[in-house]
Design a protein around this motif. Sequence first.
Motif, PDB file in Angstrom:
ATOM      1  N   LEU A 137       0.869  -1.181   0.000  1.00  0.00           N
ATOM      2  CA  LEU A 137       0.000   0.000   0.000  1.00  0.00           C
ATOM      3  C   LEU A 137       0.902   1.227   0.000  1.00  0.00           C
ATOM      4  CD1 LEU A 137      -2.685   1.535   0.478  1.00  0.00           C
ATOM      5  CD2 LEU A 137      -2.498   0.951   2.904  1.00  0.00           C
ATOM      6  N   ALA A 138       0.831   2.000  -1.074  1.00  0.00           N
ATOM      7  CA  ALA A 138       1.649   3.212  -1.141  1.00  0.00           C
ATOM      8  C   ALA A 138       0.845   4.369  -0.570  1.00  0.00           C
ATOM      9  CB  ALA A 138       2.060   3.495  -2.581  1.00  0.00           C
ATOM     10  N   ALA A 139       1.390   5.008   0.422  1.00  0.00           N
ATOM     11  CA  ALA A 139       0.702   6.121   1.092  1.00  0.00           C
ATOM     12  C   ALA A 139       1.481   7.388   0.776  1.00  0.00           C
ATOM     13  CB  ALA A 139       0.652   5.859   2.589  1.00  0.00           C
ATOM     14  N   ILE A 140       0.974   8.129  -0.206  1.00  0.00           N
ATOM     15  CA  ILE A 140       1.724   9.274  -0.708  1.00  0.00           C
ATOM     16  C   ILE A 140       1.277  10.552  -0.008  1.00  0.00           C
ATOM     17  CG2 ILE A 140       2.316  10.677  -2.720  1.00  0.00           C
ATOM     18  CD1 ILE A 140       1.882   8.236  -4.459  1.00  0.00           C
ATOM     19  N   SER A 141       2.166  11.058   0.792  1.00  0.00           N
ATOM     20  CA  SER A 141       1.977  12.370   1.393  1.00  0.00           C
ATOM     21  C   SER A 141       3.190  13.170   0.972  1.00  0.00           C
ATOM     22  CB  SER A 141       1.888  12.225   2.909  1.00  0.00           C
ATOM     23  OG  SER A 141       1.887  13.498   3.510  1.00  0.00           O
ATOM     24  N   GLY A 142       2.944  14.283   0.302  1.00  0.00           N
ATOM     25  CA  GLY A 142       4.056  15.014  -0.301  1.00  0.00           C
ATOM     26  C   GLY A 142       4.157  14.647  -1.764  1.00  0.00           C
ATOM     27  N   GLU A 175       6.973   6.010  -9.675  1.00  0.00           N
ATOM     28  CA  GLU A 175       7.138   4.656 -10.225  1.00  0.00           C
ATOM     29  C   GLU A 175       7.176   3.607  -9.118  1.00  0.00           C
ATOM     30  OE1 GLU A 175      10.664   5.765 -12.599  1.00  0.00           O
ATOM     31  OE2 GLU A 175       9.649   4.790 -14.270  1.00  0.00           O
ATOM     32  N   LEU A 176       7.819   3.950  -8.012  1.00  0.00           N
ATOM     33  CA  LEU A 176       7.856   3.033  -6.874  1.00  0.00           C
ATOM     34  C   LEU A 176       6.443   2.809  -6.349  1.00  0.00           C
ATOM     35  CD1 LEU A 176       9.281   1.425  -4.660  1.00  0.00           C
ATOM     36  CD2 LEU A 176       9.763   3.587  -3.477  1.00  0.00           C
ATOM     37  N   ALA A 177       5.686   3.883  -6.207  1.00  0.00           N
ATOM     38  CA  ALA A 177       4.310   3.755  -5.718  1.00  0.00           C
ATOM     39  C   ALA A 177       3.482   2.884  -6.655  1.00  0.00           C
ATOM     40  CB  ALA A 177       3.686   5.140  -5.575  1.00  0.00           C
ATOM     41  N   MET A 178       3.739   3.012  -7.957  1.00  0.00           N
ATOM     42  CA  MET A 178       2.963   2.228  -8.931  1.00  0.00           C
ATOM     43  C   MET A 178       3.177   0.724  -8.789  1.00  0.00           C
ATOM     44  SD  MET A 178       2.411   4.084 -12.571  1.00  0.00           S
ATOM     45  CE  MET A 178       4.023   4.714 -12.910  1.00  0.00           C
ATOM     46  N   ALA A 179       4.256   0.326  -8.120  1.00  0.00           N
ATOM     47  CA  ALA A 179       4.472  -1.109  -7.911  1.00  0.00           C
ATOM     48  C   ALA A 179       3.523  -1.662  -6.856  1.00  0.00           C
ATOM     49  CB  ALA A 179       5.927  -1.368  -7.508  1.00  0.00           C
ATOM     50  N   ALA A 180       2.931  -0.776  -6.049  1.00  0.00           N
ATOM     51  CA  ALA A 180       2.034  -1.229  -4.987  1.00  0.00           C
ATOM     52  C   ALA A 180       0.682  -1.659  -5.543  1.00  0.00           C
ATOM     53  CB  ALA A 180       1.853  -0.107  -3.963  1.00  0.00           C
ATOM     54  N   ASP A 181      -0.052  -2.404  -4.716  1.00  0.00           N
ATOM     55  CA  ASP A 181      -1.409  -2.824  -5.068  1.00  0.00           C
ATOM     56  C   ASP A 181      -2.378  -1.662  -5.095  1.00  0.00           C
ATOM     57  OD1 ASP A 181      -1.217  -5.490  -5.442  1.00  0.00           O
ATOM     58  OD2 ASP A 181      -2.009  -6.094  -3.499  1.00  0.00           O
ATOM     59  N   HIS A 182      -2.135  -0.722  -4.206  1.00  0.00           N
ATOM     60  CA  HIS A 182      -3.109   0.353  -3.991  1.00  0.00           C
ATOM     61  C   HIS A 182      -2.335   1.625  -3.678  1.00  0.00           C
ATOM     62  CE1 HIS A 182      -7.270   1.605  -2.889  1.00  0.00           C
ATOM     63  NE2 HIS A 182      -6.660   2.425  -2.043  1.00  0.00           N
ATOM     64  N   ILE A 183      -2.742   2.723  -4.301  1.00  0.00           N
ATOM     65  CA  ILE A 183      -2.069   4.002  -4.068  1.00  0.00           C
ATOM     66  C   ILE A 183      -3.050   4.985  -3.450  1.00  0.00           C
ATOM     67  CG2 ILE A 183      -0.749   5.900  -5.084  1.00  0.00           C
ATOM     68  CD1 ILE A 183      -0.082   4.125  -7.442  1.00  0.00           C
ATOM     69  N   MET A 184      -2.699   5.466  -2.273  1.00  0.00           N
ATOM     70  CA  MET A 184      -3.467   6.526  -1.622  1.00  0.00           C
ATOM     71  C   MET A 184      -2.685   7.824  -1.720  1.00  0.00           C
ATOM     72  SD  MET A 184      -4.520   4.585   1.884  1.00  0.00           S
ATOM     73  CE  MET A 184      -5.269   6.058   2.577  1.00  0.00           C
ATOM     74  N   LEU A 185      -3.394   8.888  -1.989  1.00  0.00           N
ATOM     75  CA  LEU A 185      -2.745  10.203  -2.080  1.00  0.00           C
ATOM     76  C   LEU A 185      -3.461  11.159  -1.139  1.00  0.00           C
ATOM     77  CD1 LEU A 185      -0.857  12.304  -3.526  1.00  0.00           C
ATOM     78  CD2 LEU A 185      -2.684  12.559  -5.236  1.00  0.00           C
ATOM     79  N   ILE A 186      -2.706  11.846  -0.318  1.00  0.00           N
ATOM     80  CA  ILE A 186      -3.320  12.811   0.591  1.00  0.00           C
ATOM     81  C   ILE A 186      -3.739  14.035  -0.227  1.00  0.00           C
ATOM     82  CG2 ILE A 186      -1.216  14.041   1.270  1.00  0.00           C
ATOM     83  CD1 ILE A 186      -2.315  13.885   4.186  1.00  0.00           C
ATOM     84  N   ASP A 187      -4.918  14.531   0.061  1.00  0.00           N
ATOM     85  CA  ASP A 187      -5.505  15.620  -0.736  1.00  0.00           C
ATOM     86  C   ASP A 187      -5.286  16.937   0.007  1.00  0.00           C
ATOM     87  OD1 ASP A 187      -6.848  16.935  -2.726  1.00  0.00           O
ATOM     88  OD2 ASP A 187      -8.839  16.453  -1.940  1.00  0.00           O
TER      89      ASP A 187
END
Lengths: 538, 538
Positions: free
Chosen positions: B124-129, B137-149
Amino acid sequence: MIDFQTDPGRYRHWRLSFDGPVATLTMDVDPEASLFEGCELKLNSYDLGVDIELADAVQRLRFEHPEVRCVVLRSGKEGVFCAGANIRMLAKASHGHKVNFCKFTNETRLAIEDACANSGQHWLAAISGSAAGGGYELAMAADHIMLIDDRRSGVALPEMPLLGVLPGTGGLTRLTDKRMVRRDRADVFCSTEEGVRGRRAVEWRLVDEIVPPSAWEAKLRERALALCARSDRPIGETGIALAPLQRELLSGGVTYSHVRVTFDRAGRRAELTVLGPGRASGLDWALLLARELDDAILHLRLNEPTLGLIVLRSEGDAAAVLAVDALLDAQKDDWLVWEVRLLWKRVLKRIDMTSRSLIALIEPGSCFAGTLAELLFAADRSVMFAGTRAGDNGAPARIHLSALNFGAYPMGNGLTRLATRFLGEPDSFAQARARVGEALAAEDADELGLVTAAYDETDWDDDVRLMLEERASFSADALTAMEANLRFAGPETMETRIFGRLTAWQNWVFQRPSAVGEEGSLKRYGSGLRPNYDTQRV
Amino acid sequence: MIDFQTDPGRYRHWRLSFDGPVATLTMDVDPEASLFEGCELKLNSYDLGVDIELADAVQRLRFEHPEVRCVVLRSGKEGVFCAGANIRMLAKASHGHKVNFCKFTNETRLAIEDACANSGQHWLAAISGSAAGGGYELAMAADHIMLIDDRRSGVALPEMPLLGVLPGTGGLTRLTDKRMVRRDRADVFCSTEEGVRGRRAVEWRLVDEIVPPSAWEAKLRERALALCARSDRPIGETGIALAPLQRELLSGGVTYSHVRVTFDRAGRRAELTVLGPGRASGLDWALLLARELDDAILHLRLNEPTLGLIVLRSEGDAAAVLAVDALLDAQKDDWLVWEVRLLWKRVLKRIDMTSRSLIALIEPGSCFAGTLAELLFAADRSVMFAGTRAGDNGAPARIHLSALNFGAYPMGNGLTRLATRFLGEPDSFAQARARVGEALAAEDADELGLVTAAYDETDWDDDVRLMLEERASFSADALTAMEANLRFAGPETMETRIFGRLTAWQNWVFQRPSAVGEEGSLKRYGSGLRPNYDTQRV
């Protein structure tokens, strides 16, 4: 300037002869007639000029000779079938020319395979003498390869051991994916300068049969007639002549009857406008436009390398385009209609494979309908004018889909452009299909995902200008590589592997010091000096 | 020397923490700890050293933590998730290092996807920032990508506009083929330095969801537990520790407990021998050998670029290898057995992807059986000794197939090596399968198409010597490109597209003056000067 227009009366390198359903295309390259000064095209080696004639012959055989069911490909020279691409030409050519040369020769070989697969015109490669490198690659495009078993004739891909480059005209891909040669045998074969002949060539599936010299002509005739028997070409039809294109080359562009190209050198772009059918043109228009568009794209590729962006526009009556599409759809069992569709398929693929950014502008007065709408889906981006300009009493821009957008023009990956576009959105694909025939305004087209964006008068001029200027500011190489990746989602086929994996690696090799450096293999070829290879693996 | 061995106690760039079934892997790159002197790894930008630790973490999570069902990937730095590969590092690195760096980082991301797909360990990629370039690209390897809004955080692939290179760690391919982003949107996204954030990132399928800051931690926990619930990881099992490898680095080679590598620098080759299991080793042997083989291959790739050929040998008792295979087959429902099989699959793929000629020699005393026989089918050529040498009382060489050769170790193309080998010979595939468990002498193996050639004592020494010498004389680049084409016949997958099309184009760009010339983008990055791009399209 490199001219892609020719006709059999002007051929320097090939002879076409006809015997009922069997045509014979004889390769007999004139060593003195290279496009490159000082290159002698010995031993049926070729340059782009030789291949332009070949492509012309492939095309004319389909349109001018519905009676031809088998094309025998043979050599007019004693002891050699074809020695492949001329090495001195490769050494002299710029990187861009090498890349475009390989791309065009690949497209020609795929056109041969398209004739075999879809037009009932089966090619038979009759190898007497040596077929090396591009010579064997050319033979591999045929349906059937015969090799004379005379202890001298054979097939080879000597590029790697001899020159430190790849058999880049589909050779490696056709070995593994068309002829399905076992990989270790392919490795041995591609490492062996002298190649393979006789029974081993059949055992390894490099050729389909070997024939003793005494039986050669009889067996060749027998195979040709057998291929004719498999053909579904029409009976009793007369071909149509592919008349010379009406083309005017200007300093600022090039004009045809239905295609207008203007160059904006400062903006590093070409503006290409296709014109819809006039009255009473129909199928003629579809054929002519496809030929003109093909020529225009090839002209831009080879003669205008600094115009990195092609802006696609159209002008005309969408209803007239849809009427032609209706004919192309309803009468597809007519051989000529079928050939026109196949030609459009190939031209659109040529556009997909063109290493220029493609941006389509859909403005009032345009006719992006059906077949012409494929240009929007081939483009990297398509932007649509919403509404009309103040004071313009005409109708706003519309897009129309036709049945032909849903199967007639598959890309190299085997899918239609819309199916590729909507890989992740099957619903969008179905929704688009449900709107076939409708006049879709900018808002509809945007909502349906058929365009990248819609701008109204307030934004259009600035947004379009900024988009085109920004595109021109990017690295041409990075755009080439990015577009080569983004355009071809979904399944891979032999065709996409040739242009993806094989071509990309060949282009890489064509940049490396071991091949093109001062001491590299291409520079030192024929000098008596051995090339100096970089020994580091990457 | 670049060392691929590490452990969490030595990590400089990552922190692993555990909370029941949820592991958190926090990226917090130490700017001062680059492999390259003078490169400051700011903003969670990375070099190969950072990725070596990531790869180690991915591996340990699988073997040491059977309880972990979800891995949350997040950043330890405020305002940035990951800025991607460090540009100064790319500017300083040799072409070979760049290529190998991209290859390894790609393999690591594919290992993450393998954990998601086959080990029930969901990332689970948890993108903050900001997640830019390699960060996204690293996040795209995860099953699920969350992005903080939060109006600041977003995803971007700025390589093309900012640097004139590609997002080369699978980015373009995952956009089109994993996330199936519409191609014109992908084009816009990849042309936009600042990237995309908020709702548009979801609409374009660049991320799976956006979450307001107030709900971030709660939603993250909820998603992590939901992913845990989808997992089939075992209950109540205890992990095994991956102990440091016993490795001895010598001037003339490198030795492990079950792998021996010797360097023949004059011959430009490494001789790599794998040793069969001793008594009572079984699964331990299989795991250890896979780890050692992996390390040896990586060592050769990065530290020994002039050894262009790897000669593969084995020594040991084939029956003991087959006994391990029987265990790997019968007990595949055991989580650890399953992980060992998956590790072998990945190691064998790493070998497929290794840009060195691979030649296997099957001699008396060897144990190319089952899993180890895969090495023969991964090799470009495999040559077998027929009979024995005069005065040798031992048994002649034998090959054994096991059930594992027919499904356990698919290549990147999704097929087994034998299925790929016999694409054009389905009968040969069936015949090989019928001989599972048999001791196949050289004549049998040759007849079955399992080896390239068999030589008896009369020919062996000379023929093998000539083959190895000839290979070393070819252009390293041409071999790289040829092998990259011949090894991967048959279907293409996202994985093969990454290493075929995308990587080949990236390697091409990495050779071009616009990127690496004195006025190119990588050289001028950060200098305040704009790069000077070649404006010609190729």
